[in-house]
Write a protein that holds these residues in place. Sequence first.
Motif, short mmCIF file in Angstrom:
data_model
loop_
_atom_site.label_atom_id
_atom_site.label_comp_id
_atom_site.label_asym_id
_atom_site.label_seq_id
_atom_site.Cartn_x
_atom_site.Cartn_y
_atom_site.Cartn_z
N ALA A 181 18.84 17.69 11.77
CA ALA A 181 20.19 17.11 11.89
C ALA A 181 20.21 15.67 11.42
O ALA A 181 21.19 15.22 10.83
N SER A 182 19.13 14.95 11.68
CA SER A 182 19.06 13.55 11.25
C SER A 182 17.67 13.26 10.72
O SER A 182 16.71 13.95 11.08
N CYS A 183 17.58 12.23 9.90
CA CYS A 183 16.27 11.84 9.39
C CYS A 183 15.46 11.18 10.51
O CYS A 183 14.24 11.28 10.56
N ALA A 184 16.17 10.53 11.44
CA ALA A 184 15.49 9.85 12.54
C ALA A 184 14.63 10.83 13.35
O ALA A 184 13.56 10.47 13.84
N GLU A 185 15.10 12.07 13.46
CA GLU A 185 14.31 13.08 14.18
C GLU A 185 12.99 13.36 13.47
O GLU A 185 12.00 13.71 14.12
N GLN A 186 12.99 13.24 12.16
CA GLN A 186 11.74 13.44 11.42
C GLN A 186 10.75 12.32 11.75
O GLN A 186 9.56 12.56 11.85
N ILE A 187 11.28 11.11 11.92
CA ILE A 187 10.41 10.00 12.33
C ILE A 187 9.86 10.30 13.73
O ILE A 187 8.69 10.07 14.03
N TYR A 188 10.72 10.86 14.58
CA TYR A 188 10.28 11.25 15.92
C TYR A 188 9.15 12.27 15.83
O TYR A 188 8.19 12.22 16.60
N ASP A 240 0.85 -1.19 0.00
CA ASP A 240 0.00 0.00 0.00
C ASP A 240 0.89 1.25 0.00
O ASP A 240 0.60 2.22 -0.68
N VAL A 241 1.95 1.17 0.81
CA VAL A 241 2.82 2.35 0.98
C VAL A 241 4.28 1.94 0.96
O VAL A 241 4.66 0.96 1.59
N ALA A 242 5.09 2.71 0.23
CA ALA A 242 6.55 2.56 0.33
C ALA A 242 7.08 3.78 1.06
O ALA A 242 6.79 4.92 0.67
N LEU A 243 7.82 3.53 2.13
CA LEU A 243 8.42 4.62 2.91
C LEU A 243 9.90 4.67 2.58
O LEU A 243 10.64 3.72 2.88
N ILE A 244 10.33 5.75 1.94
CA ILE A 244 11.72 5.88 1.53
C ILE A 244 12.39 6.85 2.51
O ILE A 244 12.06 8.05 2.53
N LEU A 245 13.30 6.31 3.32
CA LEU A 245 13.82 7.07 4.45
C LEU A 245 15.30 7.40 4.27
O LEU A 245 16.11 6.51 4.00
N ASP A 246 15.64 8.67 4.42
CA ASP A 246 17.04 9.10 4.38
C ASP A 246 17.70 8.86 3.01
O ASP A 246 18.90 8.68 2.93
N ALA A 247 16.91 8.85 1.97
CA ALA A 247 17.46 8.67 0.61
C ALA A 247 17.02 9.86 -0.24
O ALA A 247 15.82 10.08 -0.42
N SER A 248 18.00 10.61 -0.74
CA SER A 248 17.68 11.90 -1.35
C SER A 248 17.18 11.83 -2.79
O SER A 248 16.60 12.78 -3.29
N ASP A 249 17.40 10.71 -3.46
CA ASP A 249 16.84 10.57 -4.80
C ASP A 249 16.57 9.10 -5.09
O ASP A 249 17.10 8.23 -4.40
N PRO A 250 15.74 8.80 -6.11
CA PRO A 250 15.34 7.41 -6.33
C PRO A 250 16.53 6.47 -6.59
O PRO A 250 16.48 5.30 -6.21
N LYS A 277 6.73 2.70 -9.06
CA LYS A 277 5.52 2.94 -9.86
C LYS A 277 4.60 1.72 -9.85
O LYS A 277 3.39 1.84 -9.75
N LYS A 278 5.22 0.53 -9.97
CA LYS A 278 4.42 -0.69 -10.10
C LYS A 278 4.08 -1.34 -8.76
O LYS A 278 3.05 -2.00 -8.63
N GLN A 279 4.97 -1.22 -7.78
CA GLN A 279 4.79 -2.01 -6.55
C GLN A 279 4.24 -1.25 -5.35
O GLN A 279 3.94 -1.86 -4.33
N ALA A 280 4.15 0.08 -5.48
CA ALA A 280 3.69 0.85 -4.32
C ALA A 280 2.46 1.68 -4.66
O ALA A 280 2.44 2.38 -5.68
N GLY A 281 1.43 1.58 -3.82
CA GLY A 281 0.23 2.40 -4.00
C GLY A 281 0.57 3.87 -3.80
O GLY A 281 0.19 4.72 -4.62
N LYS A 282 1.27 4.15 -2.72
CA LYS A 282 1.70 5.51 -2.43
C LYS A 282 3.16 5.50 -1.99
O LYS A 282 3.61 4.56 -1.32
N VAL A 283 3.88 6.53 -2.39
CA VAL A 283 5.29 6.64 -2.01
C VAL A 283 5.44 7.83 -1.06
O VAL A 283 5.01 8.94 -1.37
N ILE A 284 6.03 7.55 0.11
CA ILE A 284 6.29 8.62 1.07
C ILE A 284 7.80 8.76 1.23
O ILE A 284 8.50 7.81 1.56
N VAL A 285 8.30 9.96 0.95
CA VAL A 285 9.73 10.22 1.08
C VAL A 285 9.95 11.09 2.32
O VAL A 285 9.33 12.14 2.47
N ILE A 286 10.83 10.61 3.18
CA ILE A 286 11.20 11.41 4.37
C ILE A 286 12.72 11.56 4.33
O ILE A 286 13.44 10.56 4.32
#
Length: 323
Positions: free
Chosen positions: A131-138, A82-92, A102-111
């Motif tokens: 400072a970190s991507c982990a803080e965004q998860i927080y 349903d959802v792909a969560l792309i974490l701490d990755a700046s480009d595909p 495109k084919k495997q994820a209903g929605k793509v969330i980039v953090i």
Amino acid sequence: MHRKVINDILTVLRRSNSFFLTSHINPDGDSIACETAMALFLERLGKRKYVIANRDGAPEIYKFLPRAEKVRKAAKVTGQFDVALILDASDPDRIGNIIDLKKQAGKVIVIDHHLSAIPFGDLNYLDQESASCAEQIYNLIKTKFAKPTKNEAISIYTGIMTETNKFQEANTNPAALRTAALLIEAGVNPMALCKKIYEQNSLEQIKLLGHALSGVELKLGGKVATLMVTCKMLKETGASLEHCEGTINFARSIKGVRVAVLFREQENGFKISLRSKDDTNVNKIAVKFGGGGHRRAAGFFLPGPLSEVKGRVLSQIKNLLNK
Ligand code: 5GP
Ligand code: MN
């Protein structure tokens, strides 16, 4: 500031049932921290159907993190999410073709928090100031729940600590320290966590460090320090590529050095890391060569023999320093 996208992400998570979590190739502490914190958060939301996979798995040193045992190493995942969560990755490209979004994820969330971040998702929570991507998860967690759990706190603290290099780098800001304080209140033992990550080096790793440091060279009148990790060094010491983390900081620490460059030998070229000690924006160079990162820490790959690669990189650094 990011309230809308955070709320939108929470809505999508609530409405979805299957999740795919990934981060960048050669994942670091922040990558694994984001994935494990997100997995724990999903579980708290009652979502148990998730897959975590990275092209390069997880570095051994972070395997103690709760849920890190779920991080698979995979060239490609199969199935629909349903959802792909792309974490701490700046480009595909950074996720190394692990999924066809495109084919495997209903929605793509980039953090993400990189300077070079591209909004390639349906929802993009991008924050260069973090400072970190982990803080965004927080920030997601704290919008939903009053407090992080101890296990969530351990992951997020690990992300902040590793990404700021033990609260030493320029990204160490009030928000990172405030969050760290809250995480300690939630049960993190800073010293124990620091020891787990920084005081468990293997002999192979220290030998590799010795090999690499014995080859440090100063260039451009001492403003640039270069060093190398070759396949031969890895073979001779028995260390692996993930053991290079931190090596470049020793080169940067030399008096008068403004930029340090690490060349890591790969099959058909070199993986290059850049670190700057002052305000020099090395991300500019990385982007020029198709990579990216942050202002003071960036990386990219260049094909070709060392002499050619070195020449190209040093000439760009020279231009940047002369500006
Ligand atoms: P490192 O030098 O430790 O590999 O990476 C330093 C920073 O630059 C990290 O934030 C990392 O995500 C980013 N980075 C490293 N290599 C690349 C690359 O090839 N492409 C992009 N976009 N970012 C990179
Ligand atoms: Mn990272």
